[in-house]
Design a protein around this motif. Structure first.
Motif, PDB file in Angstrom:
ATOM      1  N   HIS A   9       3.388   7.998  -2.675  1.00  0.00           N
ATOM      2  CA  HIS A   9       4.260   9.058  -2.169  1.00  0.00           C
ATOM      3  C   HIS A   9       4.858   8.663  -0.822  1.00  0.00           C
ATOM      4  O   HIS A   9       4.477   7.658  -0.208  1.00  0.00           O
ATOM      5  N   GLY A  10       5.792   9.474  -0.356  1.00  0.00           N
ATOM      6  CA  GLY A  10       6.418   9.254   0.938  1.00  0.00           C
ATOM      7  C   GLY A  10       6.018  10.315   1.938  1.00  0.00           C
ATOM      8  O   GLY A  10       5.033  11.045   1.749  1.00  0.00           O
ATOM      9  N   LEU A  11       6.784  10.412   3.013  1.00  0.00           N
ATOM     10  CA  LEU A  11       6.517  11.419   4.032  1.00  0.00           C
ATOM     11  C   LEU A  11       6.609  12.829   3.461  1.00  0.00           C
ATOM     12  O   LEU A  11       7.489  13.115   2.642  1.00  0.00           O
ATOM     13  N   TRP A  12       5.680  13.671   3.897  1.00  0.00           N
ATOM     14  CA  TRP A  12       5.693  15.115   3.640  1.00  0.00           C
ATOM     15  C   TRP A  12       5.402  15.510   2.189  1.00  0.00           C
ATOM     16  O   TRP A  12       5.555  16.668   1.821  1.00  0.00           O
ATOM     17  N   ILE A  13       4.962  14.574   1.394  1.00  0.00           N
ATOM     18  CA  ILE A  13       4.632  14.876  -0.003  1.00  0.00           C
ATOM     19  C   ILE A  13       3.213  14.390  -0.283  1.00  0.00           C
ATOM     20  O   ILE A  13       2.857  13.255   0.052  1.00  0.00           O
ATOM     21  N   HIS A  14       2.411  15.223  -0.912  1.00  0.00           N
ATOM     22  CA  HIS A  14       1.040  14.834  -1.260  1.00  0.00           C
ATOM     23  C   HIS A  14       1.023  14.077  -2.580  1.00  0.00           C
ATOM     24  O   HIS A  14       1.894  14.271  -3.441  1.00  0.00           O
ATOM     25  N   SER A  15       0.030  13.237  -2.742  1.00  0.00           N
ATOM     26  CA  SER A  15      -0.066  12.434  -3.972  1.00  0.00           C
ATOM     27  C   SER A  15      -0.247  13.277  -5.224  1.00  0.00           C
ATOM     28  O   SER A  15       0.022  12.804  -6.336  1.00  0.00           O
ATOM     29  N   VAL A  78       3.948  -0.730  -9.373  1.00  0.00           N
ATOM     30  CA  VAL A  78       3.944   0.331  -8.368  1.00  0.00           C
ATOM     31  C   VAL A  78       5.222   1.143  -8.489  1.00  0.00           C
ATOM     32  O   VAL A  78       6.321   0.587  -8.594  1.00  0.00           O
ATOM     33  N   VAL A  79       5.065   2.457  -8.488  1.00  0.00           N
ATOM     34  CA  VAL A  79       6.187   3.392  -8.475  1.00  0.00           C
ATOM     35  C   VAL A  79       6.089   4.164  -7.164  1.00  0.00           C
ATOM     36  O   VAL A  79       5.089   4.834  -6.902  1.00  0.00           O
ATOM     37  N   GLY A  80       7.112   4.038  -6.320  1.00  0.00           N
ATOM     38  CA  GLY A  80       7.070   4.689  -5.015  1.00  0.00           C
ATOM     39  C   GLY A  80       8.291   5.548  -4.759  1.00  0.00           C
ATOM     40  O   GLY A  80       9.369   5.311  -5.307  1.00  0.00           O
ATOM     41  N   HIS A  81       8.109   6.533  -3.893  1.00  0.00           N
ATOM     42  CA  HIS A  81       9.196   7.441  -3.531  1.00  0.00           C
ATOM     43  C   HIS A  81       9.366   7.448  -2.028  1.00  0.00           C
ATOM     44  O   HIS A  81       8.381   7.539  -1.284  1.00  0.00           O
ATOM     45  N   SER A  82      10.605   7.333  -1.558  1.00  0.00           N
ATOM     46  CA  SER A  82      10.936   7.415  -0.142  1.00  0.00           C
ATOM     47  C   SER A  82      10.203   6.303   0.629  1.00  0.00           C
ATOM     48  O   SER A  82      10.385   5.133   0.322  1.00  0.00           O
ATOM     49  N   PHE A  83       9.354   6.640   1.604  1.00  0.00           N
ATOM     50  CA  PHE A  83       8.605   5.570   2.269  1.00  0.00           C
ATOM     51  C   PHE A  83       7.663   4.872   1.289  1.00  0.00           C
ATOM     52  O   PHE A  83       7.331   3.699   1.472  1.00  0.00           O
ATOM     53  N   GLY A  84       7.251   5.574   0.248  1.00  0.00           N
ATOM     54  CA  GLY A  84       6.480   4.912  -0.803  1.00  0.00           C
ATOM     55  C   GLY A  84       7.287   3.847  -1.515  1.00  0.00           C
ATOM     56  O   GLY A  84       6.744   2.830  -1.964  1.00  0.00           O
ATOM     57  N   GLY A  85       8.606   4.057  -1.615  1.00  0.00           N
ATOM     58  CA  GLY A  85       9.480   3.056  -2.202  1.00  0.00           C
ATOM     59  C   GLY A  85       9.643   1.843  -1.309  1.00  0.00           C
ATOM     60  O   GLY A  85       9.742   0.707  -1.786  1.00  0.00           O
ATOM     61  N   LEU A  86       9.679   2.062   0.016  1.00  0.00           N
ATOM     62  CA  LEU A  86       9.700   0.940   0.955  1.00  0.00           C
ATOM     63  C   LEU A  86       8.406   0.143   0.838  1.00  0.00           C
ATOM     64  O   LEU A  86       8.430  -1.094   0.793  1.00  0.00           O
ATOM     65  N   ILE A  87       7.276   0.846   0.797  1.00  0.00           N
ATOM     66  CA  ILE A  87       5.978   0.173   0.692  1.00  0.00           C
ATOM     67  C   ILE A  87       5.874  -0.597  -0.615  1.00  0.00           C
ATOM     68  O   ILE A  87       5.325  -1.709  -0.658  1.00  0.00           O
ATOM     69  N   ALA A  88       6.419  -0.035  -1.695  1.00  0.00           N
ATOM     70  CA  ALA A  88       6.430  -0.748  -2.973  1.00  0.00           C
ATOM     71  C   ALA A  88       7.160  -2.079  -2.840  1.00  0.00           C
ATOM     72  O   ALA A  88       6.714  -3.111  -3.366  1.00  0.00           O
ATOM     73  N   GLN A  89       8.277  -2.098  -2.122  1.00  0.00           N
ATOM     74  CA  GLN A  89       9.020  -3.332  -1.930  1.00  0.00           C
ATOM     75  C   GLN A  89       8.237  -4.339  -1.086  1.00  0.00           C
ATOM     76  O   GLN A  89       8.264  -5.542  -1.348  1.00  0.00           O
ATOM     77  N   LYS A  90       7.534  -3.854  -0.074  1.00  0.00           N
ATOM     78  CA  LYS A  90       6.714  -4.754   0.743  1.00  0.00           C
ATOM     79  C   LYS A  90       5.591  -5.376  -0.089  1.00  0.00           C
ATOM     80  O   LYS A  90       5.329  -6.585   0.008  1.00  0.00           O
TER      81      LYS A  90
END
Length: 262
Positions: A9-15, A78-90
């Motif tokens: 997940h990204g900022l402000w969203i719970h898993s 990995v499936v990520g959203h928002s900052f989770g999507g940035l982390i997925a790319q890293k």
């Protein structure tokens, strides 16, 4: 071999927001996981009650997921959203994943376009320098602008009440200063030819990560020979993976993974 899928997940969203995805992917034979960021509690309510002190940044969050992945029996998707999507790319650029899907990913270093709506969405955090060391909550009105602007007001409110949590402000400061920072935590090696496939997903009505930002990320990958795809959902906002239309995105993600042999 059964593929592992890790949702971030990204900022402000719970898993917990990934639960419908986990059920659907589980029905398709995947083993699914949705660990939270360092300091997150198991539930939305408990995270809201114990939010103080979670001042982690992008690198610490990424390292926590890398440690989790190291405990799996095989490299995951990995499936990520928002900052989770940035982390997925890293994580993908570190060679830790079989594939990655990034929904409305937060800007990686090298993206210079700054749409006004992105600035407005970031303002509740970046307007106060002290928030770099603090945990920040969005008001319902701020959430409606940043996440729920493409939704009926009642649905935006329901999402806010069900899955919104306070989040550390530091990742936003790191992203906003990335192009002026040597070895920025948001830096990703977009030139690697030997990584797994990557799908970037944008939402045409997204205020927080506008489609132009995702398109700019796609261009940064243009020199890589590895598979990189992009798709846009023209009428969706930042809430797209978690609102009433989540199933369309999930089905399309499964289809894309199938085409990659995943």
């Amino acid at each position: 071999m059964t593929d592992n899928v890790v949702f971030i997940h990204g900022l402000w969203i719970h898993s917990e927001a990934w639960q419908p995805w986990r059920e659907l992917f589980g029905e398709q034979g995947y083993r699914t996981y949705a660990p939270g960021w360092p300091g997150d509690r198991d539930s939305v309510a408990d995270t809201r009650l114990h939010a103080d002190g979670r001042t982690v940044g992008v690198e610490e969050i990424t390292d926590s997921y890398a440690a989790f992945i190291a405990g799996l029996d095989s490299p995951p998707i990995v499936v990520g959203h928002s900052f989770g999507g940035l982390i997925a790319q890293k994580l993908l650029s570190r060679g830790l994943l079989r594939a990655a899907v990034a929904f409305s990913p937060a800007p990686i270093k090298g993206i210079r376009i700054i749409p006004p709506s992105l600035l407005r969405s970031s303002f509740p955090v970046l307007s106060r320098p002290g928030n770099k060391r603090n945990v920040v909550s969005l008001t319902e009105k701020q959430f409606a602008y940043s996440f729920g602007n493409a939704l009926p007001a009642a649905e935006s409110t329901e999402l806010y009440e069900r899955i919104a949590i306070p989040s550390p402000g530091r990742p936003l400061f790191e992203a906003s200063s990335a192009n002026f920072t040597r070895n920025s935590p948001t830096e990703v090696d977009t030139t690697r030819d030997d990584r797994g496939p990557l799908l970037l997903v944008s939402a045409g009505k997204d205020h927080t990560v506008p489609a132009s930002v995702v398109a700019a990320a796609f261009r940064l990958y243009s020199t890589s020979k590895a598979r990189t795809d992009i798709v846009t959902y023209a009428d969706r906002g930042h809430s797209a993976p978690f609102d009433h239309g989540w199933r369309e995105l999930a089905d399309d993600t499964l289809a894309w993974l199938g085409r990659q042999g995943r």
